[in-house]
Each structure stands twice: as C-alpha cells, then as structure tokens.
Design a protein around this motif. Structure first.
Motif, PDB file in Angstrom:
ATOM      1  N   CYS A 229      -0.823  21.966  28.223  1.00 35.66           N
ATOM      2  CA  CYS A 229       0.524  21.817  28.766  1.00 35.66           C
ATOM      3  C   CYS A 229       0.540  20.730  29.829  1.00 35.66           C
ATOM      4  O   CYS A 229      -0.395  20.608  30.619  1.00 35.66           O
ATOM      5  CB  CYS A 229       0.961  23.147  29.376  1.00 35.66           C
ATOM      6  SG  CYS A 229       2.629  23.065  30.031  1.00 35.66           S
TER       7      CYS A 229
ATOM      8  N   LYS B  24       3.398  20.444  31.797  1.00 38.05           N
ATOM      9  CA  LYS B  24       4.574  20.748  32.624  1.00 38.05           C
ATOM     10  C   LYS B  24       4.231  21.016  34.089  1.00 38.05           C
ATOM     11  O   LYS B  24       5.039  20.793  34.960  1.00 38.05           O
ATOM     12  CB  LYS B  24       5.310  21.974  32.049  1.00 38.05           C
ATOM     13  CG  LYS B  24       5.908  21.767  30.658  1.00 38.05           C
ATOM     14  CD  LYS B  24       7.213  20.996  30.733  1.00 38.05           C
ATOM     15  CE  LYS B  24       7.961  20.992  29.415  1.00 38.05           C
ATOM     16  NZ  LYS B  24       7.261  20.366  28.297  1.00 38.05           N
ATOM     17  N   PHE B  25       3.087  21.565  34.356  1.00 35.41           N
ATOM     18  CA  PHE B  25       2.641  21.835  35.727  1.00 35.41           C
ATOM     19  C   PHE B  25       3.640  22.663  36.535  1.00 35.41           C
ATOM     20  O   PHE B  25       4.062  22.269  37.628  1.00 35.41           O
ATOM     21  CB  PHE B  25       2.294  20.535  36.473  1.00 35.41           C
ATOM     22  CG  PHE B  25       1.021  19.901  35.963  1.00 35.41           C
ATOM     23  CD1 PHE B  25      -0.211  20.312  36.438  1.00 35.41           C
ATOM     24  CD2 PHE B  25       1.069  18.932  34.961  1.00 35.41           C
ATOM     25  CE1 PHE B  25      -1.391  19.747  35.939  1.00 35.41           C
ATOM     26  CE2 PHE B  25      -0.100  18.366  34.458  1.00 35.41           C
ATOM     27  CZ  PHE B  25      -1.327  18.777  34.949  1.00 35.41           C
ATOM     28  N   CYS B  26       4.047  23.793  35.987  1.00 35.32           N
ATOM     29  CA  CYS B  26       4.787  24.755  36.800  1.00 35.32           C
ATOM     30  C   CYS B  26       3.880  25.128  37.977  1.00 35.32           C
ATOM     31  O   CYS B  26       2.662  25.263  37.793  1.00 35.32           O
ATOM     32  CB  CYS B  26       5.129  25.999  35.980  1.00 35.32           C
ATOM     33  SG  CYS B  26       6.156  25.607  34.560  1.00 35.32           S
TER      34      CYS B  26
ATOM     35  N   PHE C 191       3.126  27.661  39.605  1.00 32.10           N
ATOM     36  CA  PHE C 191       2.395  28.938  39.673  1.00 32.10           C
ATOM     37  C   PHE C 191       1.291  29.050  38.628  1.00 32.10           C
ATOM     38  O   PHE C 191       0.553  30.022  38.602  1.00 32.10           O
ATOM     39  CB  PHE C 191       3.364  30.115  39.467  1.00 32.10           C
ATOM     40  CG  PHE C 191       4.169  30.006  38.193  1.00 32.10           C
ATOM     41  CD1 PHE C 191       3.639  30.405  36.981  1.00 32.10           C
ATOM     42  CD2 PHE C 191       5.452  29.473  38.219  1.00 32.10           C
ATOM     43  CE1 PHE C 191       4.370  30.275  35.811  1.00 32.10           C
ATOM     44  CE2 PHE C 191       6.184  29.336  37.057  1.00 32.10           C
ATOM     45  CZ  PHE C 191       5.646  29.739  35.847  1.00 32.10           C
ATOM     46  N   CYS C 192       1.167  28.071  37.720  1.00 31.82           N
ATOM     47  CA  CYS C 192       0.446  28.298  36.458  1.00 31.82           C
ATOM     48  C   CYS C 192      -0.875  27.529  36.389  1.00 31.82           C
ATOM     49  O   CYS C 192      -0.962  26.374  36.791  1.00 31.82           O
ATOM     50  CB  CYS C 192       1.356  27.873  35.297  1.00 31.82           C
ATOM     51  SG  CYS C 192       0.609  28.133  33.690  1.00 31.82           S
TER      52      CYS C 192
ATOM     53  N   VAL D 141      -2.502  27.098  33.419  1.00 28.47           N
ATOM     54  CA  VAL D 141      -2.747  26.605  32.057  1.00 28.47           C
ATOM     55  C   VAL D 141      -3.055  25.105  31.996  1.00 28.47           C
ATOM     56  O   VAL D 141      -3.998  24.685  31.320  1.00 28.47           O
ATOM     57  CB  VAL D 141      -1.580  26.988  31.117  1.00 28.47           C
ATOM     58  CG1 VAL D 141      -1.644  26.205  29.810  1.00 28.47           C
ATOM     59  CG2 VAL D 141      -1.621  28.481  30.818  1.00 28.47           C
ATOM     60  N   PRO D 142      -2.293  24.233  32.703  1.00 24.18           N
ATOM     61  CA  PRO D 142      -2.626  22.802  32.611  1.00 24.18           C
ATOM     62  C   PRO D 142      -4.045  22.486  33.087  1.00 24.18           C
ATOM     63  O   PRO D 142      -4.618  21.485  32.672  1.00 24.18           O
ATOM     64  CB  PRO D 142      -1.579  22.136  33.518  1.00 24.18           C
ATOM     65  CG  PRO D 142      -0.434  23.096  33.517  1.00 24.18           C
ATOM     66  CD  PRO D 142      -1.073  24.457  33.497  1.00 24.18           C
TER      67      PRO D 142
ATOM     68  N   GLN E 147       0.412  26.961  23.822  1.00 26.22           N
ATOM     69  CA  GLN E 147       0.875  27.301  25.182  1.00 26.22           C
ATOM     70  C   GLN E 147       2.282  26.781  25.422  1.00 26.22           C
ATOM     71  O   GLN E 147       3.046  27.352  26.184  1.00 26.22           O
ATOM     72  CB  GLN E 147      -0.068  26.703  26.234  1.00 26.22           C
ATOM     73  CG  GLN E 147      -1.213  27.611  26.593  1.00 26.22           C
ATOM     74  CD  GLN E 147      -2.423  27.312  25.737  1.00 26.22           C
ATOM     75  OE1 GLN E 147      -2.557  26.214  25.222  1.00 26.22           O
ATOM     76  NE2 GLN E 147      -3.300  28.279  25.589  1.00 26.22           N
ATOM     77  N   ASN E 148       2.600  25.679  24.798  1.00 20.92           N
ATOM     78  CA  ASN E 148       3.929  25.079  24.951  1.00 20.92           C
ATOM     79  C   ASN E 148       4.337  24.599  23.564  1.00 20.92           C
ATOM     80  O   ASN E 148       4.452  23.410  23.296  1.00 20.92           O
ATOM     81  CB  ASN E 148       3.824  23.917  25.943  1.00 20.92           C
ATOM     82  CG  ASN E 148       5.155  23.557  26.519  1.00 20.92           C
ATOM     83  OD1 ASN E 148       6.200  24.067  26.103  1.00 20.92           O
ATOM     84  ND2 ASN E 148       5.135  22.653  27.467  1.00 20.92           N
TER      85      ASN E 148
ATOM     86  N   HIS F 239       9.091  26.431  25.773  1.00 18.80           N
ATOM     87  CA  HIS F 239       9.659  26.076  27.075  1.00 18.80           C
ATOM     88  C   HIS F 239      11.113  25.657  26.851  1.00 18.80           C
ATOM     89  O   HIS F 239      11.400  24.905  25.908  1.00 18.80           O
ATOM     90  CB  HIS F 239       8.877  24.920  27.695  1.00 18.80           C
ATOM     91  CG  HIS F 239       9.254  24.644  29.111  1.00 18.80           C
ATOM     92  ND1 HIS F 239      10.427  24.007  29.462  1.00 18.80           N
ATOM     93  CD2 HIS F 239       8.634  24.928  30.274  1.00 18.80           C
ATOM     94  CE1 HIS F 239      10.499  23.913  30.784  1.00 18.80           C
ATOM     95  NE2 HIS F 239       9.418  24.461  31.303  1.00 18.80           N
TER      96      HIS F 239
ATOM     97  N   ARG G  60      10.208  24.099  37.211  1.00 21.90           N
ATOM     98  CA  ARG G  60      10.515  24.422  35.812  1.00 21.90           C
ATOM     99  C   ARG G  60      11.298  23.319  35.105  1.00 21.90           C
ATOM    100  O   ARG G  60      11.405  23.304  33.887  1.00 21.90           O
ATOM    101  CB  ARG G  60      11.310  25.745  35.748  1.00 21.90           C
ATOM    102  CG  ARG G  60      10.498  26.962  36.111  1.00 21.90           C
ATOM    103  CD  ARG G  60       9.454  27.251  35.062  1.00 21.90           C
ATOM    104  NE  ARG G  60      10.053  27.706  33.809  1.00 21.90           N
ATOM    105  CZ  ARG G  60       9.354  27.939  32.708  1.00 21.90           C
ATOM    106  NH1 ARG G  60       8.057  27.744  32.678  1.00 21.90           N
ATOM    107  NH2 ARG G  60       9.953  28.341  31.623  1.00 21.90           N
TER     108      ARG G  60
ATOM    109  N   THR H 267       0.590  31.987  29.651  1.00 20.62           N
ATOM    110  CA  THR H 267       1.810  31.915  30.444  1.00 20.62           C
ATOM    111  C   THR H 267       2.751  30.968  29.758  1.00 20.62           C
ATOM    112  O   THR H 267       3.796  30.661  30.255  1.00 20.62           O
ATOM    113  CB  THR H 267       1.479  31.403  31.849  1.00 20.62           C
ATOM    114  OG1 THR H 267       0.484  32.236  32.369  1.00 20.62           O
ATOM    115  CG2 THR H 267       2.652  31.443  32.770  1.00 20.62           C
ATOM    116  N   GLY H 268       2.322  30.501  28.577  1.00 20.96           N
ATOM    117  CA  GLY H 268       2.985  29.398  27.918  1.00 20.96           C
ATOM    118  C   GLY H 268       4.479  29.381  28.056  1.00 20.96           C
ATOM    119  O   GLY H 268       5.128  30.406  28.210  1.00 20.96           O
ATOM    120  N   GLY H 269       5.037  28.192  27.987  1.00 24.75           N
ATOM    121  CA  GLY H 269       6.472  28.020  28.103  1.00 24.75           C
ATOM    122  C   GLY H 269       6.929  28.192  29.495  1.00 24.75           C
ATOM    123  O   GLY H 269       8.023  28.575  29.772  1.00 24.75           O
TER     124      GLY H 269
HETATM  125  S1  SF4 Z   1       4.227  28.213  32.663  1.00 23.34           S
HETATM  126 FE1  SF4 Z   1       4.225  27.305  30.591  1.00 23.34          FE
HETATM  127  S2  SF4 Z   1       5.274  25.333  30.838  1.00 23.34           S
HETATM  128 FE2  SF4 Z   1       4.682  26.000  32.899  1.00 23.34          FE
HETATM  129  S3  SF4 Z   1       2.679  25.018  33.267  1.00 23.34           S
HETATM  130 FE3  SF4 Z   1       2.267  27.084  32.443  1.00 23.34          FE
HETATM  131  S4  SF4 Z   1       2.048  26.774  30.225  1.00 23.34           S
HETATM  132 FE4  SF4 Z   1       3.043  24.941  31.048  1.00 23.34          FE
END
Ligand code: SF4
Length: 482
Positions: A166, A168-170, A172-173, A175-176, A210-211, A249, A288, A480-482
C-alpha cells in the motif's frame, strides 16, 4: 529432502495470511512436506503472524514460549523440530525475535515466502536465518502452485492475491512498512491461477490485496488494467459463478469498478469499504484522503449502479485528538451510510507510525466507552438485517456438509452462512433458497427449486430487491487494508 515431513502452519489475522499460508504449504509440498493440523507431530512449525491487532508481537512471543516448552518435552535428537516466524510481526521485529526467543530458527517477511525451501536448507545446515528484505524478483511467479488435490481439499471458494502492499500511508497503519509499496500481479498470471482453481472445482474467487482496488496489473494488451476490467475478464472465464474482492479503499472506487457492479451478475453485491471515522477532522488526521461526503457519494453511486448492494466497514475509535463531537459523527455515519455491519477497534499505537507520536492520545477508559457505544449501534444494524432476511429468496453457493444429518451449508450473496436440508450433490452449485428462520450465526432455509433445478414456486430475483441485505456475520477482512 525426499522423506515425508510434516509442517504445521498457524495463521493469525486476515484472509491474506490464510492465503499466504496455503501458498507456503504449496511451495513446501514438492519438498516432501505434508500439512498437519497440530504442532505436536510437526517437523516444521510456522507462525504466520499479523501485526494489526493490539499487542500482536506479545502474543507471538507467548506462543513461542509454549512451543519452546513443547519442543523441550518431546526432545528427540533424531527428529529436530524447526520453528519459523513469518508474516508482518516477523517483518517488523526481525532479529529481535531471535534475541527474545532463541528457540526460533527462521524469521522471514511476507516478501520472501517463495524462498522458504532455500531457508530451510540453510537452517538444516545449522544456520539461524532472518530474511526481511524486499527482493526484486517476482514472489508470486516463484511460489509453488497448489495441486488439484490441495485445491479440492480447500473447498469451492478460494482466494487469489492480485495485489500486495500500500502507498496510502494512513497515519495509524503499519501495512506500508511491513508489506511494502503497492505491487499488482499481471492479469495473465491471475487468470492462470483462476483457471487452475475452476478446473479443480472452485466456483467462487475472492480477489484479495491490502488495497485491492488500487490494482493496476499489466493486461494482455501491455497496458495497466483496473480492477473493474480484471473482474470483467475473470467473469468471462468458464466455471466462475461468483467473484468478490477485498479490501478496498474509498479513494480507489473508480468508474470501471462501479460499471462492473452494474454489469456483471457474478460480482457479488456486497462490498467491504473501510471508512475508519465519520469525522472529517479525524479523517484528515488519519491521512485517509477522503471526506465523509466523499464516502457517502461513493456508496450512493454504487447503490445507483446496483440497488441491492450491501456495505460493511471498519472503524477506529479513540484516534488521537478524537472529541465527543468527532465520535458522534462516526455514530451518525453508521446510520446515514446504512452500513450493514462493521469491524470496530480501539485505536492502539503501532511503533513507527505517525499517529503513535501524536500528543493528544485519548484515554483508554474513554476509548472503551466509545467502542461499546459504537458496537451497540453495529449490533442494532445487524439485528435489523437478520430480521429482514426472513421470507426472502436468495442465491446460495453450497460449500460443504452441514453439522446436522441431511444438512448442507453455503453462503448467500452477502456472505451469510445458510443451512438447508438438501442432498450433498448440490455442493458446488448455486441454488435459490427461501429463508425461513434465523439462528445466532446462520440463516436457515429451504430450496426454492427442486434439486434438478426446476421451480416448485415462482422465481424471485434477489437482484431486484431494493433494500440492502445485511450479513449475519461480519465479513472476512484483509489486514488493515483499505
Ligand atoms: S489502512 Fe489501508 S489504505 Fe491505509 S495505509 Fe493501511 S493498508 Fe493502506
């Protein structure tokens, strides 16, 4: 490695990890490994970890403590047990796992699963191995393909990873950081996987990432294809009855995806579209890149395209700086968006993410109180859904034998488990079922057509229903995708 060995893979978290665990088993099969459901008789134990839940690393360390004791108690010098940690905790913790849990032999991140046989050879030669790099070679091209027997054993519904990572770099996340940048598989490789699955009896594919709706894999025409175009391509393949995708997302809901929902009956009218908060102020702090109004507009467009769409979502409560007014916006969004069901979590800081450094962290007591209030609203929506199911006639894809004699079980278009008294020969087929009753986790019904496909009563198209059908259960989820 020619003799038969046993591997036990324990998956934590999301569908993506379940899929990855299956692919690890497929990769090990040609090297003589067969899967075992318990760690007790395993030669190789792999914990495929998830970093989404609170205290994820602590839970992995306590499981490793249990495995260490088990290994000491059954120590057999002629039959050493290899312990491996994979997944997002492995990626995030790396060498730290070997320091805190010396019984571990191998630590490897999600981008290295295809190299597992090589890692095991090195462990067999006495090395401790930690691999958390993001190699440039194509992981999917090198992962082992499942055998026909393995596909059949996993049932009529299967996952296919089409995208990972991903951008997007939310705030809190993780995943990236643990899964890396967005990376889409080529359309031809995905189509090969789908063909192999349908050839072995799979009728439903869930495209995962994930996205997932950021998909932009190379098409056969050499141009990047959107998810909508990929779905159209897969829907035309022989044997496909149903297509799903997760996790999406809101920003990546594009025209082609909306058109796919309008035009492709095999694409199920159920979408998990995480929103995380109903407050624009918090959505901005989360990075977001969409507002509450944007989210509502996406849902409205999808409902216009396919009126029987049902939406589920994710919410985080107690994000840093969340006020009572912000939280009230989240509660009201549940109603305004008519979300049928949702996952909800208290915010918990993930080391290395921007939100973990924010100063205005919300008190735990307040978070718990807000989570309770939100979950009562979610439960109310679920209950309303459950009650609205009775008397409706839905398409059900039958998946397996039920728990009671003569019963088979399947899924509605909205992922609801449905129990029916019907012959096992219907497993793998889609049949019309009239819902007659509800229990805590399932719908119960009777066939609205005879086993030979003829109709004892008028055929009612669920597609024409104007009210979104809620799932009884929360949907499956990808990281946490999307
Ligand atoms: S919450 Fe979803 S869209 Fe946001 S960074 Fe994580 S994986 Fe990417």
């Amino acid at each position: 490695m020619s003799e038969r060995r046993k591997v036990h893979i324990k998956s934590y978290g999301c569908q993506m990890n379940v899929y990855d665990s299956n692919r690890m088993a497929d990769t090990l099969a040609p090297h003589g490994y067969v899967e075992t459901p318990t760690p007790d008789d395993a030669d190789l134990i792999i914990l495929n970890t998830c970093h989404i839940r609170e205290k994820a690393a602590d839970k992995v360390y306590s499981e490793l403590g249990r495995l260490r004791k088990m290994r000491l108690q059954s120590a057999d010098p002629d039959r050493p047990v290899t312990i491996a940690v994979a997944g997002c905790v492995a990626q995030a913790e790396g060498e730290e796992i070997l320091r805190r849990a010396p019984s571990v032999d191998l630590v490897f991140g999600p981008q290295n699963y295809h190299r597992l046989p090589d890692f095991l050879t090195r462990v067999g030669n006495g090395a401790k191995v930690v691999e958390t790099e993001f190699p440039i070679e194509d992981k999917f091209g090198q992962l082992g393909a499942p055998s026909r027997k393995a596909i059949r054993a996993r049932g009529v519904s299967a996952f296919v990873t089409i995208q990972e990572g991903c951008d997007k770099f939310c705030t809190f996340c993780v995943v990236p950081y643990t899964r890396g940048a967005e990376n889409s598989r080529p359309v031809a490789a995905i189509a090969d996987d789908v063909a192999r699955l349908t050839d072995a009896g799979v009728r439903e594919v869930s495209l995962i990432g994930q996205n997932v709706n950021a998909f932009h894999g190379d098409g056969p025409d050499g141009k990047p294809w959107s998810l909508g175009r990929l779905i159209e391509h897969i829907a035309a393949m022989p044997g496909i009855a149903r297509i799903r995708y997760t996790t999406s997302h809101p920003r990546d809901v594009d025209d082609s995806l909306i058109a796919a929902h309008r035009d492709i009956p095999a694409l199920m009218p159920q979408l998990h579209l995480p929103v995380q908060s109903g407050s624009d102020r918090i959505l901005a702090a989360m990075n977001r890149r969409h507002t509450r109004a944007d989210y509502l507009a996406y849902l409205a467009r999808l409902r216009r395209a396919r009126p029987d769409m049902s939406f589920t979502s994710d919410f985080i409560v107690g994000f840093p700086g969340e006020t009572e007014a912000d939280f009230a916006d989240t509660l009201s969004l549940m109603d305004e968006a008519d979300i049928t069901c949702a996952f909800s979590f208290k915010y918990s800081p993930r080391p290395g993410t921007p939100a973990a450094e924010m100063h205005d962290q919300v008190d735990e007591t307040i978070k718990s109180e807000r989570l309770g209030r939100l979950q009562r609203v979610i439960d109310r929506h679920q209950t309303d859904f459950n009650l609205s199911c009775r008397g409706r006639t839905l398409d059900v894809l039958f998946e397996k034998i039920g728990r009671h004699p003569g019963q088979i079980t399947g899924k509605s278009p909205y992922l609801q488990p449905v129990q029916v008294l019907a012959p096992a020969s219907l497993i793998g087929t889609v049949r019309r079922v009239t819902i007659t009753d509800l229990s805590t986790n399932s719908l119960h019904g009777r066939l609205a057509e005879r086993a030979d496909g003829s109709h004892p009563e008028p055929h009612i198209e669920s597609h024409a229903e104007s009210h979104a059908m809620p799932p009884v259960q929360r949907p499956d989820r990808v990281a946490t995708g999307g």
